[in-house]
Design an enzyme around this catalytic site. Structure first.
Site, PDB file in Angstrom:
ATOM      1  CE  LYS A 187       8.347  60.630  28.289  1.00 22.30           C
ATOM      2  NZ  LYS A 187       9.558  60.069  27.684  1.00 22.30           N
ATOM      3  CD  GLU A 262      -5.150  51.009  26.630  1.00 26.03           C
ATOM      4  OE1 GLU A 262      -4.981  49.822  26.967  1.00 26.03           O
ATOM      5  OE2 GLU A 262      -6.250  51.462  26.295  1.00 26.03           O
ATOM      6  CB  CYS A 296       1.056  45.433  26.974  1.00 20.39           C
ATOM      7  SG  CYS A 296       0.190  45.933  25.491  1.00 20.39           S
ATOM      8  CD  GLU A 393       3.864  43.491  31.154  1.00 22.06           C
ATOM      9  OE1 GLU A 393       4.352  44.409  31.832  1.00 22.06           O
ATOM     10  OE2 GLU A 393       3.291  43.683  30.097  1.00 22.06           O
TER      11      GLU A 393
HETATM   12  P1  NAP Z   1       7.490  52.815  31.305  1.00 18.63           P
HETATM   13  O1  NAP Z   1       8.789  52.733  31.982  1.00 18.63           O
HETATM   14  O2  NAP Z   1       6.276  53.004  32.128  1.00 18.63           O
HETATM   15  O3  NAP Z   1       7.643  53.979  30.231  1.00 18.63           O
HETATM   16  C1  NAP Z   1       6.590  54.373  29.412  1.00 18.63           C
HETATM   17  C2  NAP Z   1       6.713  55.859  29.148  1.00 18.63           C
HETATM   18  O4  NAP Z   1       6.604  56.549  30.380  1.00 18.63           O
HETATM   19  C3  NAP Z   1       8.027  56.281  28.540  1.00 18.63           C
HETATM   20  O5  NAP Z   1       7.812  57.359  27.656  1.00 18.63           O
HETATM   21  C4  NAP Z   1       8.809  56.744  29.754  1.00 18.63           C
HETATM   22  O6  NAP Z   1       9.808  57.683  29.448  1.00 18.63           O
HETATM   23  C5  NAP Z   1       7.718  57.402  30.545  1.00 18.63           C
HETATM   24  N1  NAP Z   1       8.008  57.553  31.970  1.00 18.63           N
HETATM   25  C6  NAP Z   1       8.768  56.779  32.762  1.00 18.63           C
HETATM   26  N2  NAP Z   1       8.759  57.261  34.029  1.00 18.63           N
HETATM   27  C7  NAP Z   1       7.971  58.367  34.027  1.00 18.63           C
HETATM   28  C8  NAP Z   1       7.579  59.310  35.022  1.00 18.63           C
HETATM   29  N3  NAP Z   1       7.977  59.199  36.288  1.00 18.63           N
HETATM   30  N4  NAP Z   1       6.779  60.324  34.652  1.00 18.63           N
HETATM   31  C9  NAP Z   1       6.354  60.447  33.372  1.00 18.63           C
HETATM   32  N5  NAP Z   1       6.703  59.587  32.391  1.00 18.63           N
HETATM   33  C10 NAP Z   1       7.497  58.552  32.718  1.00 18.63           C
HETATM   34  O7  NAP Z   1       7.175  51.529  30.450  1.00 18.63           O
HETATM   35  P2  NAP Z   1       8.133  50.820  29.397  1.00 18.63           P
HETATM   36  O8  NAP Z   1       9.040  49.948  30.150  1.00 18.63           O
HETATM   37  O9  NAP Z   1       8.691  51.790  28.447  1.00 18.63           O
HETATM   38  O10 NAP Z   1       7.073  49.994  28.569  1.00 18.63           O
HETATM   39  C11 NAP Z   1       6.744  48.712  28.869  1.00 18.63           C
HETATM   40  C12 NAP Z   1       5.440  48.664  29.614  1.00 18.63           C
HETATM   41  O11 NAP Z   1       4.393  49.214  28.814  1.00 18.63           O
HETATM   42  C13 NAP Z   1       5.007  47.256  29.891  1.00 18.63           C
HETATM   43  O12 NAP Z   1       4.529  47.137  31.200  1.00 18.63           O
HETATM   44  C14 NAP Z   1       3.885  47.007  28.896  1.00 18.63           C
HETATM   45  O13 NAP Z   1       2.984  46.030  29.287  1.00 18.63           O
HETATM   46  C15 NAP Z   1       3.284  48.351  28.804  1.00 18.63           C
HETATM   47  N6  NAP Z   1       2.530  48.490  27.563  1.00 18.63           N
HETATM   48  C16 NAP Z   1       1.179  48.517  27.641  1.00 18.63           C
HETATM   49  C17 NAP Z   1       0.437  48.611  26.486  1.00 18.63           C
HETATM   50  C18 NAP Z   1      -1.049  48.644  26.554  1.00 18.63           C
HETATM   51  O14 NAP Z   1      -1.667  48.994  25.566  1.00 18.63           O
HETATM   52  N7  NAP Z   1      -1.654  48.336  27.676  1.00 18.63           N
HETATM   53  C19 NAP Z   1       1.063  48.686  25.241  1.00 18.63           C
HETATM   54  C20 NAP Z   1       2.458  48.662  25.199  1.00 18.63           C
HETATM   55  C21 NAP Z   1       3.174  48.560  26.385  1.00 18.63           C
HETATM   56  P3  NAP Z   1      11.345  57.234  29.194  1.00 18.63           P
HETATM   57  O15 NAP Z   1      11.313  56.206  28.141  1.00 18.63           O
HETATM   58  O16 NAP Z   1      11.970  58.493  28.723  1.00 18.63           O
HETATM   59  O17 NAP Z   1      11.842  56.697  30.476  1.00 18.63           O
END
Ligand code: NAP
Length: 492
Positions: A187, A262, A296, A393
């Site tokens: 997804k 992650e 991240c 962040e």
């Molecule tokens: P996010 O809001 O957590 O979204 C990530 C994914 O989760 C998206 O596909 C999102 O779908 C989905 N999602 C959101 N709410 C959900 C729920 N209740 N149930 C299931 N899936 C759900 O994060 P983001 O804002 O896109 O990404 C930024 C974050 O990712 C930052 O905190 C960054 O540090 C972290 N990150 C970590 C790494 C690592 O390797 N540690 C790498 C890259 C990024 P939708 O987009 O459709 O809402």
């Protein structure tokens, strides 16, 4: 707002797919819903991606479950050859994949191309590693008995991925999962589904069997609930925010799935007085401003020792002011737009809070004159550990500099966060390299460098930055189970 993706930008326009990919076929989905995909640099709608309904996600799971035994039994060299073909196709189509990525995510084309090749590296690496998922023969404890371990595929797996690395975060999971013999249902993020479907198109061409890879963009809560509640899904690999990661971890507990998370970071980058100034400035720029600060592992807090502080800040300011902001497709563009209006608001909130608390803006600090979600590369000095910018962040192009006096103080401030993903420090003192390297509570530590990612090395966080590792020989463990076979009755 009704323009579409300019397909003439692609050498192979068939890579642009706006449907779900289930059971080896493209489908608009059973609900008929579509979600707009917007180019953040222009605000133009470039695609209308099909959105999965519950029945579509369930079908993806059922077909993955049906495909799992044959894929898992396929001898490793055969799986390896298919994955190698996928890798070759990704590399061959790197320009088109990067074009799609820049269009939906905004990062400069050169960076997007770098991401494609970086992600492809995981497919290549695990295509080899799957031949080496060895078990053990354990010296027996009873005569006539033999003890063995096997590493077997965990079964159907699911991946939920973010928008900031729309291609690499998928390949970093799908590479090892498929190599281990597990089907995977992906997804992707709502903002960036086109990179995911383009990879699926290449998976078909590579000969990945039907059901082994599915892509189901859709409402996150609905898709997440089905993937985490379904008993057939045995492992979940998630990259995204800590908040959503915790939720998915709790949801996965109901069926006791393996989880690899992650999550978010709050990376410190420490510059000691004895650092090589050129290396420290280059490392800070690379770590802070890649993807406009939306990674991240971006240095979120630049901790600079008092003796080198002014010289470092002066050099950093010159480098920041030399950055070229622009549409990712423009030649020479080094910083694209932020992903959304909400991202801009967070950056502004962090800058506002810091300035209110006594920090100064040396460069940038405002929306960029290009409009949309472009933001000026920003340098803040006089930041304190209690400010928002040092605790959350920022996920934007803001270099926040904190001054410190001693090594102990730097390590204490660096570790003063619930997050523990990446950290960096710059020093030429060998003793300090070991001390600080060992004392930082982070999963990944860069010493004298701001760029640490490589498919052959383990990547992952401690504390609230996650569990599990991606990359290296450890990454495939997330998708295998260790079975103990105790064979008795062998005495002559
Ligand atoms: P996010 O809001 O957590 O979204 C990530 C994914 O989760 C998206 O596909 C999102 O779908 C989905 N999602 C959101 N709410 C959900 C729920 N209740 N149930 C299931 N899936 C759900 O994060 P983001 O804002 O896109 O990404 C930024 C974050 O990712 C930052 O905190 C960054 O540090 C972290 N990150 C970590 C790494 C690592 O390797 N540690 C790498 C890259 C990024 P939708 O987009 O459709 O809402």
């Amino acid at each position: 707002m009704d323009s579409r993706f300019d397909r003439s930008l692609l050498r192979d326009a068939d890579l642009l797919r706006e449907d779900l990919f289930i059971d080896g076929a493209w489908t608009p989905g059973s609900g008929g819903e579509r979600t707009e995909v917007v180019d953040p640099a222009t605000g133009v709608v470039i695609a209308r991606m099909a959105s999965a309904a519950a029945a579509d996600v369930e079908r993806a799971i059922t077909t993955a479950d049906a495909a799992a035994p044959a894929w898992g039994r396929l001898p490793a060299p055969a799986r390896s050859r298919i994955l190698r073909r996928w890798y070759d196709l990704i590399v061959e189509h790197a320009d088109d994949l990067a074009t799609i990525l820049t269009a939906e995510q905004g990062k400069p084309f050169a960076e997007a191309r770098g991401e494609i090749l970086y992600g492809a590296g995981f497919v290549e690496w695990y295509a080899e590693e799957c031949k080496r998922t060895y078990g053990d023969v354990i010296p027996t404890n009873v005569e006539g008995r033999r003890l063995l371990t096997l590493r077997q595929p965990v079964g159907v797996t699911a991946a939920i991925t973010p928008w900031n690395f729309p291609s690499a975060m998928i390949l970093r999971k799908a590479g090892p999962a498929l190599a281990a013999g597990c089907p995977m249902i992906i997804k992707p993020a709502e903002e960036t589904p086109l990179s995911a479907t383009a990879l699926a198109e290449l998976a078909v061409r590579a000969g990945i069997p039907r059901g082994v890879l599915s892509v189901v963009p859709g409402p996150p809560v609905l898709v997440g609930e089905i993937l985490t509640s379904h008993a057939a899904v045995r492992a979940l690999s998630f990259t995204g925010s800590t908040e959503v990661g915790k939720l998915l971890m709790a949801q996965s507990a109901r069926t006791v799935k393996k989880v690899a998370l992650e999550l978010g970071g709050n990376a410190p980058l420490i510059v000691f007085d004895d650092a090589d100034l050129d290396a420290a400035v280059a490392g800070a720029m690379a770590s802070k401003f890649r993807n406009a600060g939306q990674t991240c592992v971006c240095a979120n807090r630049l901790l600079v020792q008092s003796g080198i502080h002014d010289a470092f800040v002066k050099r950093l300011q010159v480098a920041i002011e030399a950055l070229t902001v622009g549409n990712g497709f423009e030649e020479g563009s080094e910083q694209g737009p932020l992903i959304s209006e909400a991202a801009i608001e967070k950056v502004q909130r962090h800058i506002g809070d810091a300035v209110e608390g006594g920090a100064s803006v040396l460069s940038g600090g405002r929306r960029h004159s290009l409009g949309q979600t472009f933001f000026e590369p920003t340098l803040l000095i006089g930041v304190h550990r209690d400010m928002l910018v040092a605790n959350e962040e920022t996920f934007g192009p803001v270099a926040a500099v904190l001054k410190f006096e001693t090594e102990d103080e730097a390590v204490d401030v660096a570790n003063d966060t619930p997050f523990g993903l990446a950290a960096y420090f710059f020093t030429t003192d060998l003793g300090r390299m070991w001390r600080v390297g060992e004392n930082l509570e982070f999963g990944v530590v860069g010493v004298n460098t701001g760029l640490i990612s490589y498919e052959g090395a383990p990547f992952g966080g401690v504390k609230e930055s996650g569990v599990g590792r991606e990359g290296s020989r450890h990454g495939i463990d997330e998708f295998t189970e260790l079975k103990y076979l105790c064979v008795d009755g062998l005495a002559g």
